[in-house]
Design an enzyme around this catalytic site. Sequence first.
Site, PDB file in Angstrom:
ATOM      1  N   HIS A  40     -23.551  -6.892 -29.350  1.00 58.99           N
ATOM      2  CA  HIS A  40     -23.384  -8.336 -29.316  1.00 58.99           C
ATOM      3  C   HIS A  40     -22.328  -8.782 -30.312  1.00 58.99           C
ATOM      4  O   HIS A  40     -22.296  -8.243 -31.421  1.00 58.99           O
ATOM      5  CB  HIS A  40     -24.735  -8.983 -29.636  1.00 58.99           C
TER       6      HIS A  40
ATOM      7  N   ALA B 122      -9.272   0.004 -10.528  1.00 56.89           N
ATOM      8  CA  ALA B 122      -9.108  -1.361 -11.032  1.00 56.89           C
ATOM      9  C   ALA B 122      -8.000  -2.076 -10.285  1.00 56.89           C
ATOM     10  O   ALA B 122      -7.109  -1.446  -9.725  1.00 56.89           O
ATOM     11  CB  ALA B 122      -8.772  -1.332 -12.525  1.00 56.89           C
TER      12      ALA B 122
ATOM     13  N   THR C  82      -3.016   8.311  -9.798  1.00 57.59           N
ATOM     14  CA  THR C  82      -2.467   9.325 -10.701  1.00 57.59           C
ATOM     15  C   THR C  82      -3.523  10.307 -11.236  1.00 57.59           C
ATOM     16  O   THR C  82      -3.347  11.523 -11.113  1.00 57.59           O
ATOM     17  CB  THR C  82      -1.724   8.635 -11.873  1.00 57.59           C
TER      18      THR C  82
ATOM     19  N   ASP D  92      -0.909  12.396  -3.512  1.00 54.52           N
ATOM     20  CA  ASP D  92      -0.790  11.355  -2.484  1.00 54.52           C
ATOM     21  C   ASP D  92      -0.495  11.907  -1.094  1.00 54.52           C
ATOM     22  O   ASP D  92      -0.883  11.297  -0.089  1.00 54.52           O
ATOM     23  CB  ASP D  92       0.319  10.363  -2.856  1.00 54.52           C
TER      24      ASP D  92
ATOM     25  N   GLY E  93       0.831  -1.200   0.000  1.00 53.30           N
ATOM     26  CA  GLY E  93       0.000   0.000   0.000  1.00 53.30           C
ATOM     27  C   GLY E  93       0.866   1.250   0.000  1.00 53.30           C
ATOM     28  O   GLY E  93       2.086   1.164  -0.106  1.00 53.30           O
TER      29      GLY E  93
HETATM   30  C1  LIG Z   1       3.869   0.476  -7.484  1.00 53.25           C
HETATM   31  C2  LIG Z   1       2.809   1.507  -7.730  1.00 53.25           C
HETATM   32  C3  LIG Z   1       1.873   1.286  -8.721  1.00 53.25           C
HETATM   33  C4  LIG Z   1       0.886   2.242  -8.964  1.00 53.25           C
HETATM   34  N1  LIG Z   1      -0.032   1.992  -9.952  1.00 53.25           N
HETATM   35  C5  LIG Z   1      -0.961   2.923 -10.237  1.00 53.25           C
HETATM   36  C6  LIG Z   1      -1.891   2.718 -11.291  1.00 53.25           C
HETATM   37  O1  LIG Z   1      -1.882   1.687 -11.976  1.00 53.25           O
HETATM   38  N2  LIG Z   1      -2.800   3.687 -11.532  1.00 53.25           N
HETATM   39  C7  LIG Z   1      -2.841   4.842 -10.820  1.00 53.25           C
HETATM   40  O2  LIG Z   1      -3.694   5.691 -11.099  1.00 53.25           O
HETATM   41  N3  LIG Z   1      -1.987   5.058  -9.807  1.00 53.25           N
HETATM   42  C8  LIG Z   1      -1.044   4.141  -9.512  1.00 53.25           C
HETATM   43  N4  LIG Z   1      -0.163   4.353  -8.477  1.00 53.25           N
HETATM   44  C9  LIG Z   1      -0.316   5.568  -7.674  1.00 53.25           C
HETATM   45  C10 LIG Z   1       0.303   6.764  -8.349  1.00 53.25           C
HETATM   46  O3  LIG Z   1       1.646   6.485  -8.689  1.00 53.25           O
HETATM   47  C11 LIG Z   1       0.229   7.959  -7.395  1.00 53.25           C
HETATM   48  O4  LIG Z   1      -1.093   8.131  -6.928  1.00 53.25           O
HETATM   49  C12 LIG Z   1       0.647   9.229  -8.088  1.00 53.25           C
HETATM   50  O5  LIG Z   1       1.973   9.115  -8.569  1.00 53.25           O
HETATM   51  C13 LIG Z   1       0.537  10.409  -7.119  1.00 53.25           C
HETATM   52  O6  LIG Z   1       1.093  11.553  -7.702  1.00 53.25           O
HETATM   53  P1  LIG Z   1       1.786  12.645  -6.791  1.00 53.25           P
HETATM   54  O7  LIG Z   1       2.220  13.726  -7.719  1.00 53.25           O
HETATM   55  O8  LIG Z   1       0.881  12.996  -5.662  1.00 53.25           O
HETATM   56  O9  LIG Z   1       3.025  11.930  -6.115  1.00 53.25           O
HETATM   57  P2  LIG Z   1       4.314  11.300  -6.778  1.00 53.25           P
HETATM   58  O10 LIG Z   1       4.051  10.842  -8.186  1.00 53.25           O
HETATM   59  O11 LIG Z   1       4.818  10.295  -5.791  1.00 53.25           O
HETATM   60  O12 LIG Z   1       5.303  12.527  -6.884  1.00 53.25           O
HETATM   61  C14 LIG Z   1       5.920  13.063  -5.751  1.00 53.25           C
HETATM   62  C15 LIG Z   1       7.283  13.588  -6.178  1.00 53.25           C
HETATM   63  O13 LIG Z   1       7.864  14.323  -5.099  1.00 53.25           O
HETATM   64  C16 LIG Z   1       9.207  13.960  -4.979  1.00 53.25           C
HETATM   65  N5  LIG Z   1       9.619  14.222  -3.583  1.00 53.25           N
HETATM   66  C17 LIG Z   1       9.379  13.478  -2.491  1.00 53.25           C
HETATM   67  N6  LIG Z   1       9.914  14.061  -1.398  1.00 53.25           N
HETATM   68  C18 LIG Z   1      10.490  15.211  -1.793  1.00 53.25           C
HETATM   69  C19 LIG Z   1      11.179  16.242  -1.142  1.00 53.25           C
HETATM   70  N7  LIG Z   1      11.414  16.218   0.184  1.00 53.25           N
HETATM   71  N8  LIG Z   1      11.635  17.283  -1.894  1.00 53.25           N
HETATM   72  C20 LIG Z   1      11.410  17.332  -3.225  1.00 53.25           C
HETATM   73  N9  LIG Z   1      10.742  16.378  -3.903  1.00 53.25           N
HETATM   74  C21 LIG Z   1      10.292  15.324  -3.202  1.00 53.25           C
HETATM   75  C22 LIG Z   1       9.259  12.497  -5.359  1.00 53.25           C
HETATM   76  O14 LIG Z   1      10.532  12.117  -5.766  1.00 53.25           O
HETATM   77  C23 LIG Z   1       8.239  12.460  -6.524  1.00 53.25           C
HETATM   78  O15 LIG Z   1       8.846  12.738  -7.757  1.00 53.25           O
HETATM   79  C24 LIG Z   1       0.850   3.431  -8.202  1.00 53.25           C
HETATM   80  C25 LIG Z   1       1.799   3.649  -7.224  1.00 53.25           C
HETATM   81  C26 LIG Z   1       2.771   2.699  -6.974  1.00 53.25           C
HETATM   82  C27 LIG Z   1       3.788   2.963  -5.913  1.00 53.25           C
END
Ligand SMILES: Cc1cc2nc3c(=O)[nH]c(=O)nc-3n(C[C@H](O)[C@H](O)[C@H](O)COP(=O)(O)OP(=O)(O)OC[C@H]3O[C@@H](n4cnc5c(N)ncnc54)[C@H](O)[C@@H]3O)c2cc1C
Length: 241
Positions: A218, A123, A93, A85, A44
């Site tokens: 169908h 999904a 995403t 997140d 998770g």
């Molecule tokens: C294995 C896996 C599979 C997944 N599969 C799916 C899927 O199939 N479909 C889907 O919709 N979602 C999927 N997700 C979830 C999806 O990846 C996240 O919900 C999405 O990336 C969230 O986007 P974000 O911009 O909030 O965070 P992130 O994409 O995590 O971006 C955060 C960024 O901040 C950077 N960062 C962290 N700390 C610091 C700091 N102190 N200073 C500067 N930068 C920092 C990180 O390096 C990263 O680049 C998956 C996640 C994982 C781990």
Amino acid sequence: MEAHGIKVITGCKVTAIEQASAHLSVHLSGGNHVTADCVMFATGRVPNVTKLGLEKIGVEIAKGGGIAIDEYSRTAVQNIYAVGDVTNRINLTPVAIREGHAFADTVFGRRPTAVDHTNVPTAVFSEPEIGTVGLTESQARARLIQTDIYKAMFKPMKATLSGRATTVLMKLVVDGLSDRVVGCHVVGEGAAEMAQVAAIAVKMGAKKADFDATIALHPTAAEELVTMRKKTASYARQAAE
Ligand SMILES: Cc1cc2nc3c(=O)[nH]c(=O)nc-3n(C[C@H](O)[C@H](O)[C@H](O)COP(=O)(O)OP(=O)(O)OC[C@H]3O[C@@H](n4cnc5c(N)ncnc54)[C@H](O)[C@@H]3O)c2cc1C
């Protein structure tokens, strides 16, 4: 899954993993063990925000560990916003992207925009696949005065011809009073694709009558979504004690 040779064990934990010659010996609570080539552990996701010093500047952390925000993604500090997140809403995403758009519209476009987190399709990309949108049967039964269930389990025609051991399960969860389809759940090949399309109808507030009025395509598996005529169950909400 079981028809494809996968053994499903529920209600137990992995207590230890040992290297046993070329394989891994996985010990389970309850005394059983499984021999495997590889172990994948689905952990998770949790927001990683504890060491950023947010508390020092007044940004609050919510109960689940995410950054506390209002409906416009604004934190307790007026000029600091958080999306994605780190806010621990729905960690996907497209949700993070939508929250980013809404933030830009609110702050730079001067159009306060809140993201509607209801009816987000999701999904599980397993085999068979699971695609889902809206309320589950148990969520609907807890919230609605009357919940109607339409469920079908069948072999899609192309699987009948190929003889493959594949079955599709579909369930529509309907608000018995308004006739609105509040949940659509599919297990089987193409389930995620179906959930994405069904999500439009569910988001629009389509009624079961609208599904019924749609003519089937169908022979697809998805046609079952518009041909389920018979309620398989109907529940009235129990009065709260
Ligand atoms: C294995 C896996 C599979 C997944 N599969 C799916 C899927 O199939 N479909 C889907 O919709 N979602 C999927 N997700 C979830 C999806 O990846 C996240 O919900 C999405 O990336 C969230 O986007 P974000 O911009 O909030 O965070 P992130 O994409 O995590 O971006 C955060 C960024 O901040 C950077 N960062 C962290 N700390 C610091 C700091 N102190 N200073 C500067 N930068 C920092 C990180 O390096 C990263 O680049 C998956 C996640 C994982 C781990």
